[in-house]
Design a protein around this motif. Structure first.
Motif, short mmCIF file in Angstrom:
data_model
loop_
_atom_site.label_atom_id
_atom_site.label_comp_id
_atom_site.label_asym_id
_atom_site.label_seq_id
_atom_site.Cartn_x
_atom_site.Cartn_y
_atom_site.Cartn_z
N GLU A 232 95.02 76.94 34.74
CA GLU A 232 94.68 77.12 33.34
C GLU A 232 95.97 77.18 32.51
N PRO A 233 95.94 76.75 31.23
CA PRO A 233 97.15 76.81 30.40
C PRO A 233 97.38 78.21 29.81
N VAL A 234 97.59 79.14 30.69
CA VAL A 234 97.82 80.55 30.35
C VAL A 234 99.11 80.98 31.06
N PRO A 235 99.58 82.21 30.85
CA PRO A 235 100.79 82.64 31.57
C PRO A 235 100.65 82.43 33.08
N THR A 236 101.75 82.07 33.71
CA THR A 236 101.71 81.76 35.14
C THR A 236 101.32 82.98 35.96
N SER A 237 100.63 82.72 37.03
CA SER A 237 100.39 83.78 38.02
C SER A 237 101.72 84.14 38.67
N VAL A 238 101.87 85.43 39.00
CA VAL A 238 103.12 85.92 39.58
C VAL A 238 102.81 86.74 40.83
N VAL A 239 103.49 86.42 41.92
CA VAL A 239 103.40 87.16 43.17
C VAL A 239 104.73 87.85 43.43
N ARG A 259 100.43 89.41 38.41
CA ARG A 259 99.83 88.83 37.20
C ARG A 259 98.87 87.73 37.61
N HIS A 260 97.61 87.90 37.19
CA HIS A 260 96.57 86.92 37.49
C HIS A 260 96.50 85.95 36.33
N GLY A 261 97.19 84.82 36.47
CA GLY A 261 97.30 83.89 35.35
C GLY A 261 96.76 82.52 35.65
N SER A 262 97.64 81.52 35.60
CA SER A 262 97.21 80.13 35.61
C SER A 262 96.47 79.72 36.89
N ALA A 282 97.29 93.72 42.17
CA ALA A 282 97.77 94.92 41.48
C ALA A 282 96.76 95.37 40.43
N PRO A 283 96.73 96.67 40.10
CA PRO A 283 95.76 97.15 39.11
C PRO A 283 95.82 96.40 37.79
N GLN A 284 97.04 96.08 37.32
CA GLN A 284 97.15 95.40 36.03
C GLN A 284 96.66 93.96 36.08
N ALA A 285 96.47 93.42 37.29
CA ALA A 285 95.99 92.04 37.42
C ALA A 285 94.51 91.98 37.78
N ALA A 286 93.88 93.15 37.91
CA ALA A 286 92.50 93.19 38.39
C ALA A 286 91.48 92.90 37.29
N GLY A 287 91.92 92.83 36.05
CA GLY A 287 90.98 92.64 34.96
C GLY A 287 90.56 91.20 34.72
N GLY A 288 90.98 90.27 35.56
CA GLY A 288 90.61 88.88 35.37
C GLY A 288 91.71 88.08 34.70
N ARG A 289 91.53 86.76 34.67
CA ARG A 289 92.54 85.86 34.13
C ARG A 289 92.47 85.81 32.61
N ALA A 290 93.61 85.45 32.04
CA ALA A 290 93.64 85.22 30.59
C ALA A 290 92.81 83.98 30.27
N VAL A 291 92.43 83.87 29.01
CA VAL A 291 91.63 82.74 28.54
C VAL A 291 92.52 81.78 27.77
N ALA A 292 92.34 80.49 27.99
CA ALA A 292 93.15 79.49 27.31
C ALA A 292 92.95 79.57 25.80
N ARG A 293 94.02 79.28 25.08
CA ARG A 293 93.96 79.30 23.61
C ARG A 293 93.00 78.23 23.11
N ALA A 294 92.19 78.61 22.13
CA ALA A 294 91.28 77.67 21.49
C ALA A 294 91.84 77.31 20.12
N TYR A 295 91.74 76.05 19.77
CA TYR A 295 92.26 75.56 18.50
C TYR A 295 91.09 75.14 17.60
N ALA A 296 91.22 75.44 16.32
CA ALA A 296 90.23 74.97 15.37
C ALA A 296 90.36 73.46 15.23
N PRO A 297 89.25 72.75 14.96
CA PRO A 297 89.38 71.30 14.79
C PRO A 297 90.23 70.97 13.59
N PRO A 298 90.95 69.84 13.61
CA PRO A 298 91.75 69.45 12.45
C PRO A 298 90.89 69.34 11.21
N VAL A 299 91.50 69.60 10.06
CA VAL A 299 90.76 69.55 8.80
C VAL A 299 90.16 68.16 8.61
#
Length: 337
Positions: A232-239, A259-262, A282-299
């Motif tokens: 996923e295009p989110v912060p990289t997972s870290v071991v 860190r539970h990331g990409s 790790a406890p701080q990584a147990a909450g699930g992965r980050a969500v990819a950024r969503a962009y509004a459609p161009p005007v």
């Protein structure tokens, strides 16, 4: 350094590889999107961006399937990137380098006996073949102190790489040559509590107005995402491997997913098992992965609002007078016989 703001440059960067291009008024233009259509895969653009980084510029560049900010690793530049991204000056982030130099950032003599060096190295190789990934381990003695932090009594460094196949490695190599260093400071291209940008226009909108920021884009942002189907295009997972996290149910020594990331935890766990390791979250990584950024459609893609003229009123039809009621017939008396 000049005080120009970043502008969108449509053509590949031209000119000498030794002297920065000059902006309006003869001042050095350190801003802009390098390379336009070619971007990260254009050697001229990558060299220009590397030269500017060596001169003190922060470069927002394509990094696997998203964007990251790279700078020199001295204390002043690290503080500047932290302020750009809304993080405190003392924040210890990540470092990056070319794939071949990653092992040299760690002190392998400090690995505990439960975590064999050869197996950790082979795990790193496989994960970097897949795409972007991060590792925390014992820091080599030469790594600057402001890029390290103490975890479990061990001085550690967090190294994040885009993976072997990413074209940004050519830019990183050129930037390292320019700075004369073996590492660069790296931060995700986002503000706090946001997912990183994976589109160049979003990077320009957030950071392009900052003086001394340069953008080196993917040639095609969507194609860059498609090249990493498992990430996923989110912060990289870290071991982290500076300390074992006990043993897994299989009896294998466990590494820590900090860190539970990409890359998903399940995917990492299966790869780690191939190299003789379990994975503890790790406890701080147990909450699930980050969500990819969503962009509004161009005007431009939003259909214009069309005003509909009011429907003219229909003239009323005159009422027809009612027909007078017919009087009821009179009753006829019965005839007597």
């Amino acid at each position: 350094m000049g005080d120009e703001r970043a502008v969108l440059v449509k053509e590949p960067v031209k000119g000498s590889a030794e002297e920065p291009a000059e902006g309006p008024g003869g001042e050095i233009d350190m801003g802009g999107v390098a390379g336009g259509e070619s971007g990260l895969r254009c050697s001229d653009s990558a060299l220009r961006a590397a030269r500017d980084l060596g001169a003190g510029c922060v470069v927002a560049h394509g990094f696997a399937n998203r964007y990251a900010l790279a700078s020199r690793a001295d204390l002043v530049d690290v503080g500047r990137v932290n302020r750009l991204t809304g993080r405190p000056d003392g924040h210890v982030g990540s470092v990056t380098t070319v794939p071949s130099a990653i092992p040299g950032l760690f002190d392998w003599t400090l690995l505990p006996a439960e975590l064999p060096r050869r197996q950790v190295r082979s795990l790193m190789e496989e994960l970097y073949e897949l795409g972007p990934f991060g590792f925390r381990g014992p820091a080599a003695g030469w790594v600057p102190r402001h890029l390290t932090c103490v975890r479990d009594g061990v001085t550690t460094v967090r190294v994040v790489g885009p993976g072997r196949a990413c074209p940004s490695n050519a830019f990183l190599g050129a930037a390292l040559e320019r700075t004369g260093a073996d590492l660069l400071f790296l931060a995700a291209a986002n503000r706090p509590h946001e997912s990183p940008h994976w589109r160049a226009d979003g990077v320009v909108a957030d950071f392009g107005h900052e003086s001394g920021v340069r953008v080196l884009p993917h040639p095609d942002d969507l194609a860059a995402r498609r090249r990493y189907p498992h990430h996923e295009p989110v912060p990289t997972s870290v071991v982290s491997f500076h300390r074992p996290a006990g043993r897994g149910r299989s009896g294998l020594p466990a590494l820590t997913l900090e860190r539970h990331g990409s890359l998903s935890a399940d995917h990492i766990r299966s790869v780690a098992a191939n190299h003789g390791f379990a994975l503890a979250v790790a406890p701080q990584a147990a909450g699930g992965r980050a969500v990819a950024r969503a962009y509004a459609p161009p005007v431009a893609s939003v259909p214009p609002v069309v005003s509909v003229p009011p429907v003219p009123s229909v003239p009323s039809v005159p009422s027809v007078p009612s027909t007078p009621a017919v009087p009821a017939a009179a009753s006829v008396p019965a005839v007597r016989r």
